[in-house]
Enzyme design. Sequence first.
Site, short mmCIF file in Angstrom:
data_model
loop_
_atom_site.label_atom_id
_atom_site.label_comp_id
_atom_site.label_asym_id
_atom_site.label_seq_id
_atom_site.Cartn_x
_atom_site.Cartn_y
_atom_site.Cartn_z
N MET A 34 1.02 -1.16 -0.43
CA MET A 34 -0.05 0.37 -0.24
C MET A 34 0.98 1.66 0.34
O MET A 34 1.73 0.86 0.48
CB MET A 34 -0.79 -0.32 1.03
N HIS A 35 0.62 2.33 -0.20
CA HIS A 35 0.60 3.49 -0.19
C HIS A 35 2.21 4.23 -1.26
O HIS A 35 1.98 5.58 -1.00
CB HIS A 35 1.21 3.64 1.67
N ASP A 50 -2.91 -5.05 0.14
CA ASP A 50 -2.86 -5.82 0.24
C ASP A 50 -2.93 -6.60 1.43
O ASP A 50 -3.47 -7.37 1.82
CB ASP A 50 -0.56 -6.01 0.17
#
Length: 498
Positions: free
Chosen positions: A81-82, A239
């Site tokens: 992520m991110h 995820d």
Amino acid sequence: MKYVIGVDLGTSAVKVLLANQKGEVCAERAQDYPLIQEKSGYSEQNPEEWVVQTILALKELVGTAKVNTNDIEGISFSGQMHGLVLLDEGHQVIRNAILWNDTRTTEQCDEIKSELGESLLKITKNPALEGFTLPKILWVKENEPELYHKASVFLLPKDYLRYRLTGQIHMDYSDAAGTLLLDVVNKEWSKEICELFQIDDDLCPQLVESHAFVGNLLPEIAEQTGLNPLTKIFAGGADNACGAIGAGILTSGVGLCSIGTSGVILSYEEDHSKDFEGKVHFFNHGKQNAYYVMGVTLSAGHSLSWFKDTFATADSFEEIVEKVNEVPIGAKGMLFTPYLVGERTPHADAVIRASFIGMDSSHERDDFVRSVMEGITFSLNESLVMFRDAGINIDQMISIGGGAKNDTWLQMQADIFNAEILKLDNEQGPGMGAAMLAALGCGWFTSLEECSKQFIQITKSFQPIQDHVEKYEQLYSVYKDVYLQTKGLNEKLKAFRD
């Protein structure tokens, strides 16, 4: 027999698996890639590495599985992520991706908090933390303006990988929820946030559901991998959302403990009106019109891999943890706090760093290993305690990832969490969740719940041992004190890290 592929783009490696309609994993492959860490707190990757290694993994998967590629109906994705990937007008990568565990953006987080105030939690349901995407965008805007002005769209890691395989640009809600730009409840990019920080609407990609069909394989990718160019591609999810799907966290009452590079405690939620005051994450689920509550330990499995790479390079992970069960609870009076790259939950602190407390000359390597494992689990327990304090009843948890590969660690989780821990048969984590999204997208099932009954089986359970629970409760109270006692010391040491 028909098949689907789940692609899990992790922080250290991409893993691909082939599952059939019975939920059986028929083949799997993995390829790793390096981190780029130029300074303390910096963490980047070259997105091209993801593409090259994924194509190689898919090629090997197809060669190993020896199935008719016409029977492989769909592919979906899970991803770290991110991470920020910026593309120019020709959709070429402008700079290395800035990853989720990069902590350079403290000033930008302070700016977001100052500018948005209470509106931030109302819109995004999450606080401004260094790992999220918006602070990264603002960092590039402020520190690399010539690169920022070239940007035409931003993507998250798995979305960039999927773009390279399909030529189509999208982002799903579960991953977009981790950007600090999404209106989580209304499922749209926040105009208020974009306007406030002068971010062009066009920089934000089209949003879709995790099971949405987004295109087919490009002919050149099909040729390189050996797959059929008509293979259907589905959006996939973050995820942790895919990890929840792959573990069957699709209804209330059962929690998830996932120990990968980072660690996650997660619970399913449908009520978006609950106020967690930004102390835990609240994201869109990969299941449509659902959410999940999540606490994160930044260096979970990373703490154990760091220990191995630093002190036991010649040994495998299995060898390192082999004798941990012979070490008593509390590692003979030693505690470890897993703050190697700062911490996320419950301490949103980019400056704090890890500690071993209570070392003496009698401690041996196995004691340190147990201390690391207990410290990781204590950190995860801090999130679970907050969930319970907020009225979320969790007496049963499914454990996946590295923490599910060792029975001693599973029993440790049962004792520290004071909950029944369930181990999955053939646990595959986020990759299985991605495969299930592909199966749903292909129409094999009418819902993820129906799919989970076919794909997910419990193989073992671990009950909390009351004597252990009581000992860990005493140790946990000491563990919590370590952060408070070392916070000021780490702030003084920060100047010496660069």
